[in-house]
Design a protein around this motif. Structure first.
Motif, PDB file in Angstrom:
ATOM      1  N   VAL A   1       0.829  -1.208   0.000  1.00 33.89           N
ATOM      2  CA  VAL A   1       0.000   0.000   0.000  1.00 33.89           C
ATOM      3  C   VAL A   1       0.866   1.262   0.000  1.00 33.89           C
ATOM      4  CG1 VAL A   1      -1.988  -1.124   1.104  1.00 33.89           C
ATOM      5  CG2 VAL A   1      -0.339   0.169   2.508  1.00 33.89           C
ATOM      6  N   ILE A   2       2.149   1.105   0.229  1.00 36.16           N
ATOM      7  CA  ILE A   2       3.071   2.236   0.176  1.00 36.16           C
ATOM      8  C   ILE A   2       3.304   2.588  -1.291  1.00 36.16           C
ATOM      9  CG2 ILE A   2       5.436   2.992   0.648  1.00 36.16           C
ATOM     10  CD1 ILE A   2       5.408   0.988   3.028  1.00 36.16           C
ATOM     11  N   GLU A   3       3.165   3.861  -1.603  1.00 35.75           N
ATOM     12  CA  GLU A   3       3.353   4.300  -2.981  1.00 35.75           C
ATOM     13  C   GLU A   3       4.795   4.039  -3.421  1.00 35.75           C
ATOM     14  OE1 GLU A   3       1.199   7.789  -4.897  1.00 35.75           O
ATOM     15  OE2 GLU A   3       3.111   8.639  -4.243  1.00 35.75           O
ATOM     16  N   ARG A   4       4.919   3.453  -4.620  1.00 32.18           N
ATOM     17  CA  ARG A   4       6.236   3.123  -5.185  1.00 32.18           C
ATOM     18  C   ARG A   4       7.092   2.332  -4.186  1.00 32.18           C
ATOM     19  NH1 ARG A   4       7.130   6.096 -10.054  1.00 32.18           N
ATOM     20  NH2 ARG A   4       5.542   7.680 -10.286  1.00 32.18           N
ATOM     21  N   TRP A   5       6.466   1.362  -3.569  1.00 33.44           N
ATOM     22  CA  TRP A   5       7.102   0.486  -2.576  1.00 33.44           C
ATOM     23  C   TRP A   5       8.380  -0.113  -3.141  1.00 33.44           C
ATOM     24  CZ3 TRP A   5       8.281  -1.473   1.863  1.00 33.44           C
ATOM     25  CH2 TRP A   5       8.615  -2.811   2.027  1.00 33.44           C
ATOM     26  N   ASN A   6       9.455  -0.037  -2.355  1.00 35.95           N
ATOM     27  CA  ASN A   6      10.733  -0.624  -2.730  1.00 35.95           C
ATOM     28  C   ASN A   6      11.354  -1.214  -1.469  1.00 35.95           C
ATOM     29  OD1 ASN A   6      13.691  -0.784  -2.996  1.00 35.95           O
ATOM     30  ND2 ASN A   6      13.318   0.024  -5.046  1.00 35.95           N
ATOM     31  N   LEU A   7      11.443  -2.506  -1.410  1.00 34.38           N
ATOM     32  CA  LEU A   7      11.953  -3.189  -0.227  1.00 34.38           C
ATOM     33  C   LEU A   7      13.333  -2.671   0.170  1.00 34.38           C
ATOM     34  CD1 LEU A   7      11.761  -5.430   1.903  1.00 34.38           C
ATOM     35  CD2 LEU A   7      12.658  -7.000   0.191  1.00 34.38           C
TER      36      LEU A   7
END
Length: 189
Positions: A50-56
């Motif tokens: 749900v985080i915008e532009r999620w990047n681990l």
């Protein structure tokens, strides 16, 4: 102990003490490394995504900090009340997901908690992911750490909106029920 909610100010003060003790514990570095290494198993389709532009790679360290703060707030409420249910204060969904990664390090976390004198509070069937802009959690958080990072501290309504978008996208590739089922067969090539 009390069965009424402590003030955000008392909670903030105790949470700051808890977090400071945790961060200087002799096993904190190992705990942080183990938690962040767990990242290869983070498979929730409606938590972190749900985080915008999620990047681990770029989001895991800031989320680790936010997860620690959330657990410190919960532990502070428990310390001040002795009540597990009151201690399950609202936490934003992505932050709650990080707390799960932390709790997946039970031996390290239990030893740190014992040495630093706090009680780890988290029970999935009692957790509240209905964080809102003016709730108790946000008021206490702001008193000790300033404004919560809006990238991770998403209010429930926004999380719900984003989950709907994710659910539609997942369905378009055959992942139904927001990634909870699919009909893919893995026949031998």
């Amino acid at each position: 102990m009390s069965t009424t909610m402590p003030t955000p100010a008392k909670t903030a003060l105790r949470a700051a003490q808890i977090l400071a003790a945790v961060e200087v514990d002799e096993e904190f570095a190992a705990f942080e490394a183990a938690t962040l290494e767990y990242s290869s198993d983070w498979q929730c389709f409606t938590g972190f995504p749900v985080i915008e532009r999620w990047n681990l790679d770029t989001d895991k360290a800031p989320l680790f900090r936010e997860g620690l703060r959330a657990l410190a707030l919960k532990a502070a409420v428990f310390d001040l009340t002795g009540d597990e249910k009151l201690s399950e204060i609202p936490v934003a969904v992505p932050v709650d997901e990080m707390t799960h990664a932390m709790i997946a390090q039970p031996q390290l976390f239990a030893r740190i908690a014992a040495r630093t004198g706090f009680q780890l509070i988290h029970q999935t069937d009692q957790e509240h992911t209905d964080y809102t802009a003016g709730d108790f959690t946000r008021r206490a958080y702001r008193l000790v750490w300033g404004e919560p990072d809006a990238r991770y501290w998403l209010v429930k309504e926004e999380v719900d909106r984003r989950v709907c978008i994710l659910t539609q996208r997942y369905a378009s590739i055959g992942m139904d029920r927001a990634g909870r089922e699919h009909d893919i067969t893995f026949a031998a090539a």
